[in-house]
Design an enzyme around this catalytic site. Structure first.
Site, short mmCIF file in Angstrom:
data_model
loop_
_atom_site.label_atom_id
_atom_site.label_comp_id
_atom_site.label_asym_id
_atom_site.label_seq_id
_atom_site.Cartn_x
_atom_site.Cartn_y
_atom_site.Cartn_z
N TYR A 148 -3.14 0.76 10.47
CA TYR A 148 -3.29 0.31 9.33
C TYR A 148 -1.82 1.23 8.64
O TYR A 148 -1.02 -0.07 8.57
CB TYR A 148 -3.85 0.91 8.44
CG TYR A 148 -3.57 0.46 6.63
CD1 TYR A 148 -4.40 -0.88 6.52
CD2 TYR A 148 -3.68 1.44 5.78
CE1 TYR A 148 -4.60 -1.07 4.76
CE2 TYR A 148 -3.63 1.04 4.54
CZ TYR A 148 -4.34 -0.22 4.31
OH TYR A 148 -3.99 -1.18 2.94
N SER A 178 0.52 -1.15 0.10
CA SER A 178 -0.06 0.08 -0.28
C SER A 178 0.92 1.12 -0.47
O SER A 178 1.99 1.11 0.24
CB SER A 178 -0.62 0.19 1.15
OG SER A 178 -2.03 1.16 1.82
#
Length: 253
Positions: free
Chosen positions: A158, A145
């Site tokens: 996250y 990501s």
């Protein structure tokens, strides 16, 4: 024609979004594809898509943050197809976008268990299989990501796991050399999936404003994963960033 069996790929989080698109693309590229996820109904949706393309697919319901479930996942895979050539560590989740000081331990742990521990557990199993099979070796691709590089506001769990994924990728790449196991990471920014719908409506920016963000077709991500997967094992894409061109990532935001 070759009598060699088709190569086998496992996609975690294969029932939705990026995982679903990548599983479908890998099947179109000629892989037997195993998909795992928590929701059997979503896995069945991916299975139907792959079957409609004439591909071979195996659905295995599993929570990758649960070591017992991961054991069962790989036991089923090996009992069915007997090898593993590509693992895409894609399963991931996030915590509510609330202030860091208001996050609960349970919210933190849920993200770490899925995003980081899950990838580690699956990588361990992949190593055991890939070092023992003939020919020895295989490929592991981690979904890192854009958050492996820069955080969004209120995203500590996250972002922390995605930064840690970069360390796991590097360690896996190093430790896998002697077993002909290649490991790379794809860092994805704003693929047009259900998770990206809020981005198109408007999300908080680093300077405090709310702004809509550009997205890209998820199929471009899927083709990038296939490109990484199909390389010969003497060649590796160590890190790839694929992102919506106009998203607010490059530069000061």
């Amino acid at each position: 024609m070759s009598n060699e069996p088709k190569q086998v790929a496992l996609v975690t989080g294969g029932g939705t979004g990026i995982g679903q698109a990548c599983a479908r693309a890998l099947a179109q590229a000629g892989y037997r594809v195993a998909i795992s996820g928590r929701r059997l109904d979503r896995l069945e949706e991916t299975r139907q898509q792959i079957h409609s393309l004439g591909g071979e697919v195996l659905c295995i319901q599993a929570d990758v943050g649960d070591p017992v479930a991961v054991d069962a996942l790989f036991e089923t895979l090996m009992r069915t197809w007997g090898r593993l050539d590509v693992l895409f560590n894609n399963a991931g989740t996030g915590a509510p976008p609330i202030p860091l000081e208001d996050l609960s331990y349970a919210q933190w742990k849920a993200v770490v268990d899925t995003n980081l521990t899950g990838a580690f557990l699956c990588t361990q199993h992949a190593f055991r299989i890939m070092k023992a099979q003939e020919p020895m070796g295989g490929r592991i691709i981690n979904n890192g990501s854009i958050s492996a590089h820069a955080p969004r506001p209120n995203s500590a769990p996250y972002t922390s796991t995605k930064h840690a994924m970069t360390g796991l990728t590097k360690s896996t790449s190093l430790d896998g050399r002697k077993y002909n196991i290649a490991c790379g990471q794809i860092d994805i920014g704003n693929a047009a999936t259900d998770m990206a719908i809020p981005m198109q409506r408007g999300v908080p920016q680093a300077h405090g404003a709310i702004a809509a963000e550009a997205v890209m077709d998820v199929e471009h991500v899927a083709q990038a994963v296939v490109q990484m997967a199909k390389l010969p094992l003497e060649t590796n894409v160590q890190f790839m960033t694929i992102m919506a061109t106009r998203m607010p990532f490059i530069g000061r935001g």
